[in-house]
Design a protein around this motif. Structure first.
Motif, PDB file in Angstrom:
ATOM      1  N   ALA A  22       1.031   2.963  -4.236  1.00  0.00           N
ATOM      2  CA  ALA A  22       2.415   3.065  -3.764  1.00  0.00           C
ATOM      3  C   ALA A  22       3.155   1.748  -3.938  1.00  0.00           C
ATOM      4  O   ALA A  22       4.301   1.719  -4.419  1.00  0.00           O
ATOM      5  CB  ALA A  22       2.425   3.480  -2.298  1.00  0.00           C
ATOM      6  N   ARG A  23       2.504   0.653  -3.568  1.00  0.00           N
ATOM      7  CA  ARG A  23       3.155  -0.653  -3.618  1.00  0.00           C
ATOM      8  C   ARG A  23       3.403  -1.092  -5.056  1.00  0.00           C
ATOM      9  O   ARG A  23       4.514  -1.518  -5.409  1.00  0.00           O
ATOM     10  CB  ARG A  23       2.286  -1.682  -2.898  1.00  0.00           C
ATOM     11  CG  ARG A  23       2.899  -3.083  -2.837  1.00  0.00           C
ATOM     12  CD  ARG A  23       1.943  -4.086  -2.246  1.00  0.00           C
ATOM     13  NE  ARG A  23       1.605  -3.766  -0.863  1.00  0.00           N
ATOM     14  CZ  ARG A  23       0.399  -3.406  -0.445  1.00  0.00           C
ATOM     15  NH1 ARG A  23      -0.601  -3.292  -1.315  1.00  0.00           N
ATOM     16  NH2 ARG A  23       0.181  -3.157   0.828  1.00  0.00           N
ATOM     17  N   GLU A  24       2.395  -0.985  -5.906  1.00  0.00           N
ATOM     18  CA  GLU A  24       2.503  -1.542  -7.257  1.00  0.00           C
ATOM     19  C   GLU A  24       3.261  -0.630  -8.210  1.00  0.00           C
ATOM     20  O   GLU A  24       3.866  -1.105  -9.177  1.00  0.00           O
ATOM     21  CB  GLU A  24       1.108  -1.854  -7.783  1.00  0.00           C
ATOM     22  CG  GLU A  24       0.407  -2.947  -6.967  1.00  0.00           C
ATOM     23  CD  GLU A  24      -0.980  -3.286  -7.483  1.00  0.00           C
ATOM     24  OE1 GLU A  24      -1.179  -3.230  -8.707  1.00  0.00           O
ATOM     25  OE2 GLU A  24      -1.855  -3.582  -6.643  1.00  0.00           O
ATOM     26  N   ALA A  25       3.236   0.679  -7.958  1.00  0.00           N
ATOM     27  CA  ALA A  25       3.972   1.606  -8.811  1.00  0.00           C
ATOM     28  C   ALA A  25       5.403   1.830  -8.310  1.00  0.00           C
ATOM     29  O   ALA A  25       6.180   2.517  -8.972  1.00  0.00           O
ATOM     30  CB  ALA A  25       3.249   2.947  -8.890  1.00  0.00           C
ATOM     31  N   HIS A  26       5.715   1.264  -7.141  1.00  0.00           N
ATOM     32  CA  HIS A  26       7.055   1.427  -6.553  1.00  0.00           C
ATOM     33  C   HIS A  26       7.401   2.906  -6.431  1.00  0.00           C
ATOM     34  O   HIS A  26       8.442   3.366  -6.884  1.00  0.00           O
ATOM     35  CB  HIS A  26       8.108   0.681  -7.381  1.00  0.00           C
ATOM     36  CG  HIS A  26       7.807  -0.768  -7.582  1.00  0.00           C
ATOM     37  ND1 HIS A  26       7.904  -1.695  -6.564  1.00  0.00           N
ATOM     38  CD2 HIS A  26       7.373  -1.448  -8.681  1.00  0.00           C
ATOM     39  CE1 HIS A  26       7.560  -2.897  -7.021  1.00  0.00           C
ATOM     40  NE2 HIS A  26       7.225  -2.765  -8.295  1.00  0.00           N
ATOM     41  N   VAL A  27       6.499   3.626  -5.769  1.00  0.00           N
ATOM     42  CA  VAL A  27       6.664   5.068  -5.633  1.00  0.00           C
ATOM     43  C   VAL A  27       6.267   5.476  -4.213  1.00  0.00           C
ATOM     44  O   VAL A  27       5.295   4.950  -3.664  1.00  0.00           O
ATOM     45  CB  VAL A  27       5.792   5.819  -6.679  1.00  0.00           C
ATOM     46  CG1 VAL A  27       4.311   5.598  -6.449  1.00  0.00           C
ATOM     47  CG2 VAL A  27       6.117   7.309  -6.703  1.00  0.00           C
TER      48      VAL A  27
ATOM     49  N   LYS B 171      -9.469   4.372 -13.612  1.00  0.00           N
ATOM     50  CA  LYS B 171      -9.350   3.168 -12.801  1.00  0.00           C
ATOM     51  C   LYS B 171      -7.968   3.139 -12.151  1.00  0.00           C
ATOM     52  O   LYS B 171      -7.030   3.808 -12.609  1.00  0.00           O
ATOM     53  CB  LYS B 171      -9.562   1.918 -13.651  1.00  0.00           C
ATOM     54  CG  LYS B 171     -10.913   1.864 -14.365  1.00  0.00           C
ATOM     55  CD  LYS B 171     -12.063   1.821 -13.386  1.00  0.00           C
ATOM     56  CE  LYS B 171     -13.400   1.668 -14.121  1.00  0.00           C
ATOM     57  NZ  LYS B 171     -14.564   1.720 -13.195  1.00  0.00           N
ATOM     58  N   THR B 172      -7.829   2.313 -11.142  1.00  0.00           N
ATOM     59  CA  THR B 172      -6.581   2.277 -10.388  1.00  0.00           C
ATOM     60  C   THR B 172      -5.394   1.889 -11.262  1.00  0.00           C
ATOM     61  O   THR B 172      -4.299   2.455 -11.111  1.00  0.00           O
ATOM     62  CB  THR B 172      -6.705   1.297  -9.213  1.00  0.00           C
ATOM     63  OG1 THR B 172      -7.833   1.647  -8.411  1.00  0.00           O
ATOM     64  CG2 THR B 172      -5.460   1.318  -8.341  1.00  0.00           C
ATOM     65  N   ASP B 173      -5.572   0.948 -12.184  1.00  0.00           N
ATOM     66  CA  ASP B 173      -4.429   0.503 -12.990  1.00  0.00           C
ATOM     67  C   ASP B 173      -3.891   1.629 -13.870  1.00  0.00           C
ATOM     68  O   ASP B 173      -2.690   1.702 -14.150  1.00  0.00           O
ATOM     69  CB  ASP B 173      -4.772  -0.730 -13.818  1.00  0.00           C
ATOM     70  CG  ASP B 173      -5.953  -0.532 -14.754  1.00  0.00           C
ATOM     71  OD1 ASP B 173      -6.600   0.527 -14.712  1.00  0.00           O
ATOM     72  OD2 ASP B 173      -6.252  -1.467 -15.542  1.00  0.00           O
ATOM     73  N   GLU B 174      -4.761   2.521 -14.318  1.00  0.00           N
ATOM     74  CA  GLU B 174      -4.309   3.675 -15.101  1.00  0.00           C
ATOM     75  C   GLU B 174      -3.433   4.587 -14.247  1.00  0.00           C
ATOM     76  O   GLU B 174      -2.377   5.060 -14.703  1.00  0.00           O
ATOM     77  CB  GLU B 174      -5.518   4.443 -15.626  1.00  0.00           C
ATOM     78  CG  GLU B 174      -5.184   5.704 -16.402  1.00  0.00           C
ATOM     79  CD  GLU B 174      -6.423   6.515 -16.774  1.00  0.00           C
ATOM     80  OE1 GLU B 174      -6.280   7.737 -16.999  1.00  0.00           O
ATOM     81  OE2 GLU B 174      -7.530   5.936 -16.827  1.00  0.00           O
ATOM     82  N   VAL B 175      -3.862   4.831 -13.018  1.00  0.00           N
ATOM     83  CA  VAL B 175      -3.091   5.686 -12.116  1.00  0.00           C
ATOM     84  C   VAL B 175      -1.744   5.042 -11.797  1.00  0.00           C
ATOM     85  O   VAL B 175      -0.706   5.712 -11.782  1.00  0.00           O
ATOM     86  CB  VAL B 175      -3.880   5.967 -10.828  1.00  0.00           C
ATOM     87  CG1 VAL B 175      -3.084   6.895  -9.908  1.00  0.00           C
ATOM     88  CG2 VAL B 175      -5.239   6.588 -11.138  1.00  0.00           C
TER      89      VAL B 175
ATOM     90  N   ALA C 201       4.772  -2.745   6.788  1.00  0.00           N
ATOM     91  CA  ALA C 201       5.018  -3.744   5.743  1.00  0.00           C
ATOM     92  C   ALA C 201       5.970  -3.236   4.661  1.00  0.00           C
ATOM     93  O   ALA C 201       6.183  -3.920   3.657  1.00  0.00           O
ATOM     94  CB  ALA C 201       3.696  -4.172   5.118  1.00  0.00           C
ATOM     95  N   GLY C 202       6.485  -2.035   4.827  1.00  0.00           N
ATOM     96  CA  GLY C 202       7.489  -1.520   3.902  1.00  0.00           C
ATOM     97  C   GLY C 202       6.991  -0.540   2.871  1.00  0.00           C
ATOM     98  O   GLY C 202       7.762  -0.115   1.997  1.00  0.00           O
ATOM     99  N   VAL C 203       5.718  -0.143   2.925  1.00  0.00           N
ATOM    100  CA  VAL C 203       5.194   0.845   1.983  1.00  0.00           C
ATOM    101  C   VAL C 203       5.579   2.234   2.482  1.00  0.00           C
ATOM    102  O   VAL C 203       5.333   2.583   3.639  1.00  0.00           O
ATOM    103  CB  VAL C 203       3.664   0.739   1.843  1.00  0.00           C
ATOM    104  CG1 VAL C 203       3.130   1.816   0.910  1.00  0.00           C
ATOM    105  CG2 VAL C 203       3.280  -0.645   1.338  1.00  0.00           C
TER     106      VAL C 203
END
Length: 520
Positions: free
Chosen positions: A239-244, A196-200, A275-277
């Motif tokens: 990219a946005r949530e992992a700050h990567v 799932k996305t949260d794992e990644v 948007a900054g990603v």
């Protein structure tokens, strides 16, 4: 000289140099049209001493041990390939394979390995290999989500437990601290597709904390599962949530259901960037992808548990109708049996349609017979030239090869991009092609000292003939070397001289250095 975020594991003889006057140099490349990787082209000279460029000027008048006449030639930074499957060759016991001649003869001097989630867990060993087994090109490596997930969870279709997730995060952190450039995923492929996305996000964040990058073969380039646009949205969210910083490997619109959607994909990425990603992509210049027959045709539910479980499902009469229907649908998405060319095994150089005709069966029954024996590589003709051109024009799209056996992209991607998309089709200018094959890749992935022809940079240089530089590899003959490269230097050493390989292995393992305080 400070090497920045990507340093050298093999640093012997690397010293700071002055960009000022010098009494003599090892080599001058004289009179070529120079593309520096950032400036407008001009006719001039490049002077090289040891492993560095010392002067780039319209005329260099100092003595040199050797002067190479490059009149009429293009002089450019060595090309950088951010998505390859050349790890086995680079780590081989065979010195000839480790030269990576098919890359050198296109002017490629640096490549990334460990893509698609297949990167090693023991990154230290991969990067350390070049000490004992010299290589022909520079290389950096990702650690792989697929490798890590399979080591912890296996082939099962389930989420990790909290202790398992914690272990996976530690493995990413350790790999980053050993020099990995980042984390790669192949979310289309089982068992990575079971995540799932949260794992990644949790694992990608470990790379981001240590200054690394997230590179992905996205979850769906077609209409297999979530769909192309949703897969792009997932990449942006990671990219946005992992700050990567995130990179879409070999961006494409694959298959009849999504051909024509390049514009929509580009619009989504442009909006995210605005948007900054921090998101980019790379692309190979071919209308056919390369994968395996299982990945092309077999539904994910049938791959749950690995090959042994898949073969058991082939033997289950209760599943026969469902399997046949789902495989037929996947074949339709790829354009039919005639669009799948088998490139290895007993049916090499035959399409799936050919195999079906020869065995007097339907294509799905023929595919199952083939898969029972193994999972051969296939070349899948599934993209439109309009989409390829649209992606190529996007200023954040780099050049890659996705080099894997049986596909001409191993031997010809960079040369083909020039001959077809610069010279023949005028999709890009020569300057755009060069910069998106060198400087853009080096700058975004923080390969300090690479990707530019300027004083102080490493002397990775290609000299090619603009009249003859072209791919010779074809789908029928995928291992033909490219034509037109006259000279290649890797870290100041001539790897190609007069169009011939010298056999000198001057490549280096490139070691990512995490920010202070992020590693034990």
């Amino acid at each position: 000289m400070k090497l920045g975020r990507i340093g050298l594991l093999l640093g012997a003889g690397v010293t700071a140099i002055s960009a000022g006057p010098t009494k003599s140099v090892d080599l001058i490349i004289r009179g070529g049209t120079i593309y520096t990787g950032g400036d407008a082209p001009f006719v001039g000279d490049v002077a090289i001493q040891d492993d560095r460029i010392v002067l780039v000027r319209r005329h260099v008048s100092i003595p040199a041990k050797r002067v190479i006449d490059a009149k009429g030639m293009i002089v450019a930074p060595g090309f950088i390939d951010p998505h390859t499957h050349m790890g086995d060759d680079l780590l081989s016991d065979d010195a000839a394979k480790r030269l990576i001649p098919m890359f050198l003869l296109q002017g490629v001097t640096t490549a990334f390995i460990g893509n698609d989630g297949g990167g090693a867990i023991d990154v230290g060993a991969v990067l350390g290999s070049a000490k004992a087994k010299p290589v022909g090109i520079n290389y950096a490596t990702f650690t792989g989500f697929g490798t890590i997930r399979e080591a912890v969870i296996g082939q099962a279709k389930r989420a990790p437990s909290p202790p398992e997730l914690a272990r996976m995060k530690r493995m990413v952190a350790t790999a980053m601290c050993e020099g990995a450039i980042g984390l790669s995923t192949g979310l289309f492929y089982a068992p990575q597709s079971f995540s799932k996305t949260d794992e990644v996000i949790a694992l990608a964040a470990e790379a981001g904390k240590r200054g690394g990058f997230y590179d992905s073969h996205i979850r769906d380039e077609s209409s297999y599962t979530v769909g192309l646009l949703a897969a792009i949205d997932e990449e942006i969210a990671i990219a946005r949530e992992a700050h990567v910083p995130a990179h879409v490997s070999h961006i494409k619109a694959l298959g009849v259901d999504v051909q024509g959607k390049a514009g929509a994909v580009i619009a989504r990425i442009d909006a995210a960037r605005a948007a900054g990603v921090n998101i980019t992509a790379s692309q190979y210049p071919w209308s056919a992808s390369g994968t395996s027959m299982v990945a092309s045709l077999v539904p994910l539910w049938a791959q749950d548990g690995g090959r042994k479980a898949l073969l058991a499902r082939f033997d289950d009469p209760a599943l026969a109708a469902r399997l046949h229907a789902d495989m037929a649908e996947n074949m339709r998405k790829r354009g039919g049996a005639a669009k799948l060319l088998i490139v290895e095994g007993a049916h090499k150089d035959q399409t799936l349609a050919d195999v079906a005709a020869a065995t007097h069966t339907d294509p799905i029954a023929a595919a199952i017979v083939v898969i029972r024996v193994g999972d051969p590589g296939v070349v899948s003709f599934n993209q439109s030239e309009a989409d390829i051109a649209a992606f190529m024009r996007a200023p954040w799209v780099m050049t890659d090869s996705d080099a894997s056996p049986g596909h001409p992209r191993v031997y010809g991607s960079f040369a083909r991009k020039y001959a077809k998309y610069v010279v023949a089709d005028h999709v890009l200018t020569l300057r755009q092609m060069i910069e998106r094959s060198s400087a853009l890749t080096a700058d975004w992935f923080a390969l300090t000292g690479r990707g530019h022809l300027k004083a102080g940079a490493f002397a990775d240089v290609v000299v090619f003939d603009p009249k003859t530089y072209a791919a010779r590899a074809t789908y029928q003959k995928p291992t033909e070397y490219a034509a037109g490269v006259r000279m290649v230097l890797v870290n100041g050493v001539l790897a190609v001289d007069g169009g011939k390989l010298t056999g000198r292995a001057a490549g280096r393992a490139l070691l990512h250095t995490p920010p202070a305080g992020t590693c034990p």
